[in-house]
Design a protein around this motif. Structure first.
Motif, PDB file in Angstrom:
ATOM      1  N   PRO A 297       5.999  72.683  63.565  1.00 28.78           N
ATOM      2  CA  PRO A 297       7.010  73.000  64.240  1.00 28.78           C
ATOM      3  C   PRO A 297       7.668  71.711  64.457  1.00 28.78           C
ATOM      4  O   PRO A 297       8.841  71.331  65.004  1.00 28.78           O
ATOM      5  N   PHE A 298       6.487  70.578  65.040  1.00 28.43           N
ATOM      6  CA  PHE A 298       7.290  69.291  65.310  1.00 28.43           C
ATOM      7  C   PHE A 298       8.127  69.010  64.121  1.00 28.43           C
ATOM      8  O   PHE A 298       9.030  67.989  64.595  1.00 28.43           O
ATOM      9  N   LEU A 299       7.543  69.146  62.895  1.00 28.36           N
ATOM     10  CA  LEU A 299       8.133  68.016  61.564  1.00 28.36           C
ATOM     11  C   LEU A 299       9.719  68.908  61.899  1.00 28.36           C
ATOM     12  O   LEU A 299      10.298  68.178  61.497  1.00 28.36           O
ATOM     13  N   TYR A 300      10.070  70.358  62.048  1.00 32.45           N
ATOM     14  CA  TYR A 300      10.593  70.627  61.765  1.00 32.45           C
ATOM     15  C   TYR A 300      11.612  70.903  62.721  1.00 32.45           C
ATOM     16  O   TYR A 300      13.411  69.617  62.345  1.00 32.45           O
ATOM     17  N   THR A 301      11.356  70.431  63.971  1.00 26.91           N
ATOM     18  CA  THR A 301      12.088  69.220  65.136  1.00 26.91           C
ATOM     19  C   THR A 301      12.295  68.464  64.850  1.00 26.91           C
ATOM     20  O   THR A 301      13.755  67.658  64.966  1.00 26.91           O
ATOM     21  N   ALA A 302      11.462  67.666  64.547  1.00 25.51           N
ATOM     22  CA  ALA A 302      12.107  65.687  64.210  1.00 25.51           C
ATOM     23  C   ALA A 302      12.898  65.357  63.211  1.00 25.51           C
ATOM     24  O   ALA A 302      13.334  64.370  63.095  1.00 25.51           O
ATOM     25  N   THR A 303      12.973  66.709  62.516  1.00 23.74           N
ATOM     26  CA  THR A 303      13.679  66.165  60.859  1.00 23.74           C
ATOM     27  C   THR A 303      14.320  65.780  61.071  1.00 23.74           C
ATOM     28  O   THR A 303      15.791  66.874  61.795  1.00 23.74           O
ATOM     29  N   THR A 304      15.437  64.576  60.955  1.00 25.88           N
ATOM     30  CA  THR A 304      17.099  64.139  60.695  1.00 25.88           C
ATOM     31  C   THR A 304      17.424  65.174  59.132  1.00 25.88           C
ATOM     32  O   THR A 304      16.927  64.521  58.568  1.00 25.88           O
ATOM     33  N   TRP A 305      17.963  66.282  58.611  1.00 28.29           N
ATOM     34  CA  TRP A 305      17.784  67.188  58.211  1.00 28.29           C
ATOM     35  C   TRP A 305      18.971  66.998  56.901  1.00 28.29           C
ATOM     36  O   TRP A 305      18.890  66.458  55.432  1.00 28.29           O
ATOM     37  N   ASN A 306      19.645  65.652  57.638  1.00 27.93           N
ATOM     38  CA  ASN A 306      20.593  65.348  56.065  1.00 27.93           C
ATOM     39  C   ASN A 306      20.402  63.850  55.411  1.00 27.93           C
ATOM     40  O   ASN A 306      21.077  62.509  55.356  1.00 27.93           O
ATOM     41  N   SER A 307      18.921  63.384  55.756  1.00 25.94           N
ATOM     42  CA  SER A 307      18.618  62.338  54.892  1.00 25.94           C
ATOM     43  C   SER A 307      16.841  63.127  54.236  1.00 25.94           C
ATOM     44  O   SER A 307      16.715  64.099  54.247  1.00 25.94           O
ATOM     45  N   GLY A 308      16.577  61.652  54.177  1.00 26.85           N
ATOM     46  CA  GLY A 308      15.793  61.459  52.850  1.00 26.85           C
ATOM     47  C   GLY A 308      14.155  62.742  54.013  1.00 26.85           C
ATOM     48  O   GLY A 308      13.093  63.014  53.116  1.00 26.85           O
ATOM     49  N   GLN A 309      14.379  62.596  54.684  1.00 23.95           N
ATOM     50  CA  GLN A 309      12.787  63.763  55.463  1.00 23.95           C
ATOM     51  C   GLN A 309      12.831  64.596  55.753  1.00 23.95           C
ATOM     52  O   GLN A 309      11.925  65.377  54.942  1.00 23.95           O
ATOM     53  N   ALA A 310      14.013  65.359  54.995  1.00 23.70           N
ATOM     54  CA  ALA A 310      13.851  66.812  54.404  1.00 23.70           C
ATOM     55  C   ALA A 310      13.574  67.325  53.028  1.00 23.70           C
ATOM     56  O   ALA A 310      12.563  68.497  53.569  1.00 23.70           O
TER      57      ALA A 310
END
Length: 351
Positions: free
Chosen positions: A104-117
């Protein structure tokens, strides 16, 4: 006729738990998922309790790392060996708890249009493996080097989230510490892949560990800062500093407005209670960095710590795409604000 030997009840408890887990295999998975979600919302409301959860997670990992030694000690002391299936079910529960604690932390903190996805997707795939018994028991746990790699990766992502909550250390320091622990724990895996009979092979393992640490450091830009995320953002030409609120939110501005009023980049950042972070607003024009402004934030506010930068110096040719990336002092991206500079018309207001 002699009677059957009486088995102490403490010896039968693990076997009973194993039989119960085999009979209701979805119970452990459901518990791991539910407790992970509860942990996230607990952090939002009672961070002190969340730190207790994180501390318990870390203690459970210490037990997991000492599993073999403890098993031998119990066998020597009590003359009884803990069944391997019981240990594997315990390991599975810890993996589920750890992964669903951080997701849940990662899902909220992720910038989804970047490599973090990609990183968050990998953590999600690892959680799925922990949920599906055939994958976990027949494929993962039977291949020791794969299992150790999986275990080390899970510990790495747990530490990324737990360390800022437990120790109140900045995200950059927690990343370095988590990566260092993961590299050290990679030794058993690499030692199994490379025989240590020859001295040069031992140095090869050390070299592989250093390479792993270097790759992990270079890929930090793709790893979300799990306990930091943006709760509110705005690009504006005005700022109410008394009430700490941005003016009208804009998607586009004119060159004249940039020169006359400058641009405010407003961000409210959620951070754990007691945490102090050094972050940057990195201004980019058409993908090229033109400014980097430092900010200090403190955690604890439910609405996020409000901070902004005001840029007034712009290049002569300022038209085009602009971004303000919010990053930690080690380069992990918290989020991005975007706007355009175009024409001389009135600015387009955000919906």
């Amino acid at each position: 006729m002699p009677g059957r030997p009486v088995v102490p009840i403490w010896k039968t408890i693990p076997l009973r738990l194993l039989a119960l887990a085999q009979r209701y295999p979805g119970t452990i998975a459901a518990f791991g998922f539910a407790s992970g979600v509860v942990s996230f919302f607990t952090v939002e409301r009672h961070e002190s309790f969340a730190r207790v959860i994180a501390a318990v997670m870390l203690l459970s990992w210490i037990w997991l790392m000492l599993e073999r030694a403890l098993r031998r000690r119990i066998a020597q002391r009590f003359g009884w060996t803990i069944p391997i299936p019981v240990l594997r079910y315990g390991t599975q529960m810890i993996h589920q708890e750890g992964l669903f604690f951080v997701l849940p932390f990662l899902y909220t903190a992720t910038t989804w249009n970047s490599g973090q996805a990609l990183f968050t997707g990998l953590v999600g795939a690892a959680a799925l493996i922990a949920l599906v018994d055939p994958l976990y028991f027949r494929w993962l746990s039977t291949r020791r080097w794969v299992f150790l790699t999986y275990h080390t990766f899970t510990l790495f992502v747990v530490l990324l989230t737990a360390l800022p909550l437990v120790l109140h250390i900045p995200t950059g320091n927690s990343y370095k510490l988590a990566l260092g622990v993961a590299v050290l724990l990679s030794f058993p895996t690499l030692a199994e892949l490379v025989s240590l009979d020859a001295r040069w092979r031992r140095w090869a393992v050390v070299g592989l560990m250093l390479a792993l640490g270097s790759v992990g450091w270079l890929l930090r830009l793709w790893v979300p800062p799990a306990t930091l995320w943006l709760t509110e953002v705005a690009i504006s030409t005005s700022m109410d500093s008394l009430n700490m609120k941005a003016g009208e939110r804009l998607r586009a501005v004119t060159p004249a407005q940039m020169r006359d009023q400058g641009i405010y980049a407003y961000t409210a950042i959620n951070a754990p209670l007691g945490l102090e972070e050094h972050i940057y607003h990195v201004w980019l024009h058409d993908g090229r960095e033109v400014d980097r402004i430092a900010l200090d934030i403190r955690g604890g506010r439910k609405e996020g710590y409000r901070a902004w930068t005001h840029k007034q110096n712009f290049p002569a040719d300022s038209g085009g795409r602009w971004q303000v990336k919010v990053v930690t002092d080690t380069g992990q991206m918290i989020g991005t604000l975007r706007f355009r500079v175009e024409g001389d018309q009135e600015p387009a207001a955000a919906p």
